[in-house]
Enzyme design. Structure first.
Site, PDB file in Angstrom:
ATOM      1  N   ASP A 159     -17.540  18.695  24.648  1.00 12.79           N
ATOM      2  CA  ASP A 159     -16.676  17.519  24.571  1.00 12.79           C
ATOM      3  C   ASP A 159     -16.841  16.668  25.819  1.00 12.79           C
ATOM      4  O   ASP A 159     -17.933  16.560  26.359  1.00 12.79           O
ATOM      5  CB  ASP A 159     -15.218  18.002  24.398  1.00 12.79           C
ATOM      6  CG  ASP A 159     -14.353  17.033  23.629  1.00 12.79           C
ATOM      7  OD1 ASP A 159     -14.034  15.971  24.178  1.00 12.79           O
ATOM      8  OD2 ASP A 159     -13.989  17.338  22.479  1.00 12.79           O
ATOM      9  N   HIS A 192      -9.896  13.771  26.298  1.00 15.28           N
ATOM     10  CA  HIS A 192     -10.109  14.340  24.966  1.00 15.28           C
ATOM     11  C   HIS A 192     -10.438  15.833  25.023  1.00 15.28           C
ATOM     12  O   HIS A 192      -9.847  16.647  24.293  1.00 15.28           O
ATOM     13  CB  HIS A 192     -11.237  13.558  24.283  1.00 15.28           C
ATOM     14  CG  HIS A 192     -11.429  13.849  22.830  1.00 15.28           C
ATOM     15  ND1 HIS A 192     -12.254  14.859  22.392  1.00 15.28           N
ATOM     16  CD2 HIS A 192     -10.921  13.256  21.725  1.00 15.28           C
ATOM     17  CE1 HIS A 192     -12.263  14.886  21.064  1.00 15.28           C
ATOM     18  NE2 HIS A 192     -11.453  13.914  20.638  1.00 15.28           N
ATOM     19  N   SER A 344     -10.410  15.732  15.439  1.00 12.54           N
ATOM     20  CA  SER A 344     -10.664  16.315  16.758  1.00 12.54           C
ATOM     21  C   SER A 344      -9.534  17.248  17.176  1.00 12.54           C
ATOM     22  O   SER A 344      -9.753  18.232  17.885  1.00 12.54           O
ATOM     23  CB  SER A 344     -10.801  15.214  17.811  1.00 12.54           C
ATOM     24  OG  SER A 344     -12.034  14.565  17.713  1.00 12.54           O
TER      25      SER A 344
END
Length: 401
Positions: A159, A192, A344
């Site tokens: 990620d 994220h 996600s």
């Protein structure tokens, strides 16, 4: 070979009517138990045997173990009234030889036993992790989990990186590698990846609260990267994995369909790393995106807190399971928290449940068996507003073990 035939002849002579029959195989029990100790067995004899029959069988069993043993051994003998049998370490050939003897009622894998460790109850937990432990919509915000969930499992978060110093990780998040910047900032500049890691294993927002998250940075501060960079990350993960390790890859990213990326994911799964990947947020067929369309991955769609299919989620036959993905609260950069939505966010729920499952197993299951368990254990038919009839209606589930 001639010597073995003599011993087998002696065995049949001693047992008389209780001889081996080619068509008979005593049941083999408990092989699928998470506590089974492979190569170790408990052999239980028929209650109809006389004491002489029992003695003769034990004599034959000892002879066979000596002849065909190869590290096999009889480790205990039981005689409790009509309950007779023994424990032994056996290779597969010897185990099946004993099973073919009609005086054997059944053979059971030896299993690990332990003190009872009650589940821990986290009150006021985020709705996503709570939903994974209930077959029906929960009425309370309590998350029940095992005190060792995730122990010994490495979850590679491919990620934007992870803020490994976030206090909610309790030192269980570590830096792996960076395929974006050199020199690397060795942290998450976007948020994220830190959010995804938090759902997997953080103390407050995570499912597998003893797992280790490893940062594999393939996306930059804007959340962007390249197929080549993602494949590099996958390549690195496989290099860290080895036989006997419990490893999970979690990829909350999506791009156009790529044969090379799909092949890399499938090769990593073949190498022993179970991969959970996002279906994507385009409300289109996941078969048109990568890594969602990789054949060996576990592709994750999203649902909301009322069990409705997320309006943004990709779908279709290339996807496998649905998990909470709308307004998910988790860790964020600058030691903060954030609430966001997407497949996600659903994907690390699946990665966390996989980590819990792996930590509960005495041996290391194959990724294919993990995928099969995850799908068969999911709750069927709960999600409404599915965009197509061919989209699997399977909601992520694992109760406290």
């Amino acid at each position: 070979m001639w010597k073995g035939s003599i011993i087998l002849f002696v065995a049949l002579f001693l047992l008389g009517s209780c001889s081996a029959r080619p068509s008979y195989q005593a049941p083999l029990l408990s092989g699928s138990s998470r506590n089974a100790i492979h190569g170790e067995y408990i052999v239980i004899l028929s209650e109809q045997l006389s004491s002489i029959d029992v003695t003769n069988h034990l004599s034959v069993a000892r002879k066979l173990i000596t002849e065909y043993g190869n590290d096999s051994a009889l480790t205990a003998v039981y005689s409790i009234g009509q309950f007779n049998g023994y424990a032994a370490k056996l290779n597969d050939k010897l185990r099946d030889m004993l099973r073919s003897m009609q005086e054997v009622a059944y053979v059971e894998y030896n299993q690990k036993v332990h003190t009872m460790q009650p589940c821990t109850l986290q009150t006021g937990a985020t709705w996503g992790i709570v939903r994974t432990t209930s077959r029906n919509l929960p009425t309370v915000s309590d998350y029940s989990y095992g005190p060792t969930d995730g122990t010994g499992v490495n979850v590679y978060v491919i990620d934007t990186g992870i803020q490994t110093s976030h206090p909610d990780f309790g030192g269980r998040a570590i830096w792996g590698i960076d395929y974006v910047n050199s020199p690397s900032p060795k942290t998450d500049l976007n948020g994220h990846g830190t959010h995804c890691a938090g759902t997997v294993m953080s103390n407050t927002y995570g499912l597998a609260k003893k797992a280790t998250a490893i940062a594999v940075r393939v996306l930059d501060a804007n959340g962007s990267g390249t197929t080549a960079g993602v494949i590099s990350g996958i390549n690195w993960v496989v290099g860290q994995h080895s036989s006997g390790k419990k490893s999970v890859g979690s990829m909350s990213l999506s791009g156009g369909k790529s044969t090379s990326l799909n092949s890399a994911v499938d090769a990593a799964v073949t190498a022993g790393v179970t991969f959970a990947v996002a279906a994507g947020n385009d409300h289109q067929d996941a078969c048109n995106f990568s890594p969602a369309s990789a054949s060996k991955s576990i592709t994750v769609m999203a649902s909301d807190s009322t069990d409705k299919f997320a309006t943004f989620s990709n779908y279709g036959t290339c996807a496998h399971i649905i998990a909470p993905g709308v307004w998910i609260t988790s860790t964020w950069i600058n030691s903060g928290i954030n609430t966001i939505s997407g497949t996600s966010m659903a994907t690390p729920h699946v990665a966390g449940v996989i980590a819990k499952y792996l930590s509960s197993q005495s041996s290391v299951p194959t990724p294919a068996s993990v995928k099969a368990w995850l799908i068969s254990n999911a709750t069927s038919g709960k999600i409404t507003n599915l965009p197509t009839s061919t989209t699997p209606n399977k909601l992520l589930f694992q109760q406290c073990l």
